[in-house]
Design a protein around this motif. Sequence first.
Motif, short mmCIF file in Angstrom:
data_model
loop_
_atom_site.label_atom_id
_atom_site.label_comp_id
_atom_site.label_asym_id
_atom_site.label_seq_id
_atom_site.Cartn_x
_atom_site.Cartn_y
_atom_site.Cartn_z
N ARG A 288 -10.76 14.80 47.47
CA ARG A 288 -11.81 14.22 46.64
C ARG A 288 -11.81 12.70 46.55
O ARG A 288 -12.64 12.11 45.87
CB ARG A 288 -11.78 14.78 45.21
CG ARG A 288 -12.13 16.24 45.11
CD ARG A 288 -12.59 16.62 43.73
NE ARG A 288 -11.66 16.20 42.70
CZ ARG A 288 -11.91 16.31 41.41
NH1 ARG A 288 -13.06 16.84 40.99
NH2 ARG A 288 -11.04 15.92 40.51
N ASP A 289 -10.89 12.03 47.24
CA ASP A 289 -10.90 10.57 47.18
C ASP A 289 -10.47 9.98 48.52
O ASP A 289 -9.66 9.06 48.59
CB ASP A 289 -9.96 10.08 46.07
CG ASP A 289 -10.23 8.63 45.69
OD1 ASP A 289 -11.36 8.16 45.89
OD2 ASP A 289 -9.30 7.96 45.20
N HIS B 227 -8.39 18.20 43.60
CA HIS B 227 -8.88 19.31 42.78
C HIS B 227 -8.58 20.61 43.49
O HIS B 227 -9.00 20.82 44.62
CB HIS B 227 -10.39 19.18 42.58
CG HIS B 227 -11.02 20.39 41.95
ND1 HIS B 227 -10.86 20.70 40.63
CD2 HIS B 227 -11.83 21.34 42.47
CE1 HIS B 227 -11.55 21.81 40.36
NE2 HIS B 227 -12.13 22.22 41.47
N THR C 100 -10.91 17.87 35.50
CA THR C 100 -11.72 16.65 35.47
C THR C 100 -12.41 16.56 34.12
O THR C 100 -13.14 17.45 33.73
CB THR C 100 -12.78 16.67 36.59
OG1 THR C 100 -12.11 16.78 37.83
CG2 THR C 100 -13.60 15.41 36.57
N MET D 11 -18.22 9.25 48.00
CA MET D 11 -18.38 10.55 47.37
C MET D 11 -19.58 11.29 47.93
O MET D 11 -20.65 10.70 48.13
CB MET D 11 -18.51 10.40 45.86
CG MET D 11 -17.22 9.95 45.18
SD MET D 11 -17.42 9.63 43.42
CE MET D 11 -17.76 11.28 42.82
N GLU E 115 -22.86 16.19 46.28
CA GLU E 115 -22.56 17.24 45.30
C GLU E 115 -21.54 16.77 44.26
O GLU E 115 -21.53 17.27 43.13
CB GLU E 115 -22.06 18.51 46.00
CG GLU E 115 -20.76 18.36 46.77
CD GLU E 115 -20.96 17.97 48.21
OE1 GLU E 115 -20.04 18.15 49.02
OE2 GLU E 115 -22.07 17.46 48.54
N GLN E 116 -20.67 15.83 44.64
CA GLN E 116 -19.74 15.28 43.66
C GLN E 116 -20.48 14.46 42.60
O GLN E 116 -20.11 14.47 41.43
CB GLN E 116 -18.69 14.40 44.35
CG GLN E 116 -17.71 15.18 45.21
CD GLN E 116 -16.74 14.26 45.93
OE1 GLN E 116 -16.98 13.84 47.04
NE2 GLN E 116 -15.64 13.94 45.28
N ASN F 167 -22.01 16.64 39.93
CA ASN F 167 -21.08 17.36 39.06
C ASN F 167 -21.10 18.86 39.32
O ASN F 167 -21.10 19.68 38.39
CB ASN F 167 -21.37 17.08 37.58
CG ASN F 167 -20.17 17.44 36.70
OD1 ASN F 167 -19.03 17.40 37.16
ND2 ASN F 167 -20.44 17.79 35.45
N VAL G 3 -16.73 21.15 44.04
CA VAL G 3 -16.47 20.54 45.34
C VAL G 3 -15.82 21.55 46.26
O VAL G 3 -15.36 22.62 45.83
CB VAL G 3 -15.58 19.29 45.19
CG1 VAL G 3 -16.28 18.24 44.37
CG2 VAL G 3 -14.24 19.66 44.58
N SER H 140 -16.82 18.49 50.99
CA SER H 140 -16.89 17.19 50.32
C SER H 140 -15.96 16.18 50.97
O SER H 140 -16.29 15.00 51.13
CB SER H 140 -16.54 17.35 48.84
OG SER H 140 -17.37 18.30 48.21
#
Length: 485
Positions: free
Chosen positions: A132-133, A156, A164, A176, A179-180, A183, A186, A190
């Motif tokens: 996610r990052d 996640h 979160t 990002m 979809e991130q 909200n 994910v 993603s």
Amino acid sequence: MDVGSQFGPYRLDALVGRGGMGQVYRAYDTVRDREVALKLLRADLASDETFQKRFRRESQTAAKLGEPHIIPIHDYGEIDGVLYLDMRLVDGRDLRAVLRGDGPMSPPDAVAVIEQVASALDAAHAVGLVHRDVKPENVLMTSNGFAYLVDFGIAHHSGDAHLTRTGTAVGSIAYMAPEQLDNVPVSPASDVYSLAAVLFELLTGRQPYPGDSVSAVVKSTVLSAVPAPSSISQAVSPALDAVVMRGLAKTPADRYASAGEFAAAAQAAIHGAPMNPAYDATQIGMPLPASTKNYSGPQSFSGPQQYSGPQQMTNPIAPQGYPGQPYGGGYPGAYGVGYAEPPRQEDNRMLHIVLAVLIVVLVAALIGLAVYWFGFRDSGGSSTASPSSTTTITNTVDPQTSAVAPTPPPGTSSCGGGVGVATSVTSCEFAANVGAVYLQQGPKGDARTIVASSPVTGMAYTMACSPETGVVVCRGGNNAVVVIY
């Protein structure tokens, strides 16, 4: 913590980086006598139970995976109310520093980095963990080009839906997936999007959707079409354009199924995509060597008038999985590249002569039998025979099968190179890219949907390609029609 201070058994020697969760120090472990990278959680977040769980899970998951491109974890825990993570110290720079110091990478170098990060992501996804990052700051590069993916602290887990906090945007906005930002749950797709965004920046030196504010970046990410990387860097090919833009598709289902698949497609695009649609248009199997491109055009070798149809031609490409076939990939002899030399021609000459004589005798016998049957079968006793009757000899001619003449849509204008345009809004530059991407993704004649960029507008467009009478017609974009001959 101050540089030079003591944190448990660690001496903090230098601050090497800051992140969303805390700081990373070059530290000396006085117990184990080694230098390490020590990550400390930010003080204002240390009391947050959600962040504590995520921080602990980062160390547990990363240490368990053991994937070479995930930074190795030595130890983790809590000292004096501060969570810490003891990691291998990497002597190198993150990708952000590389871009700032060296500028954009060449396509081969950029894809080589992406392949390594994709390997780390696939390992994490296999155990249900989404990073996610993914961003340049979280990829460390050694001096010999080895890449490490770091910072699973905000990752996640697929079975953990409550780590979160409401209203907190996790990850870096520029990388990002849509979809991130909405909200919604994910998935590995993603991370594929984020990895494609990193590749876009490595190739061009800029983010896919640069903006002066967070809201501008968010709006562009959700609503705007991504520009073709080749519109920014001429080093990027149309085939690589298509791979990057598919990785940045708005809908997760439209992206590649895994990070590894995305990296493999990028690697194939920089090595195997034919740039000129006039060549390799009907080729099956692996492409011919680059030095033989000027012999592979169908105009010179595929005509049935000179070579008795394709069924008598030696296949220039050995089928995959059958290395023992006589038409292997060496291209020997002086018969032209792409055609195998006929084996033992002198030894078979006598057999050919004998067969020819037998055929001549057989044809003569058949003609004689036909003359006798039609000319004399009623003579010598039939009162109805007419002395003035004539003899008819019937010759049977084998039907010739001719290829269907290509019939492009009315008003089609040829652009050369095996492509044309059928509407005034379609440019030949865009037609050439459509042809190249279509041929790169499969054999000519199959119906499929592709994404190609326009050098004129700098935008990417979806084109639906389907075979018609002797040609392939691709329609889409803004009323664009491209014909592939």
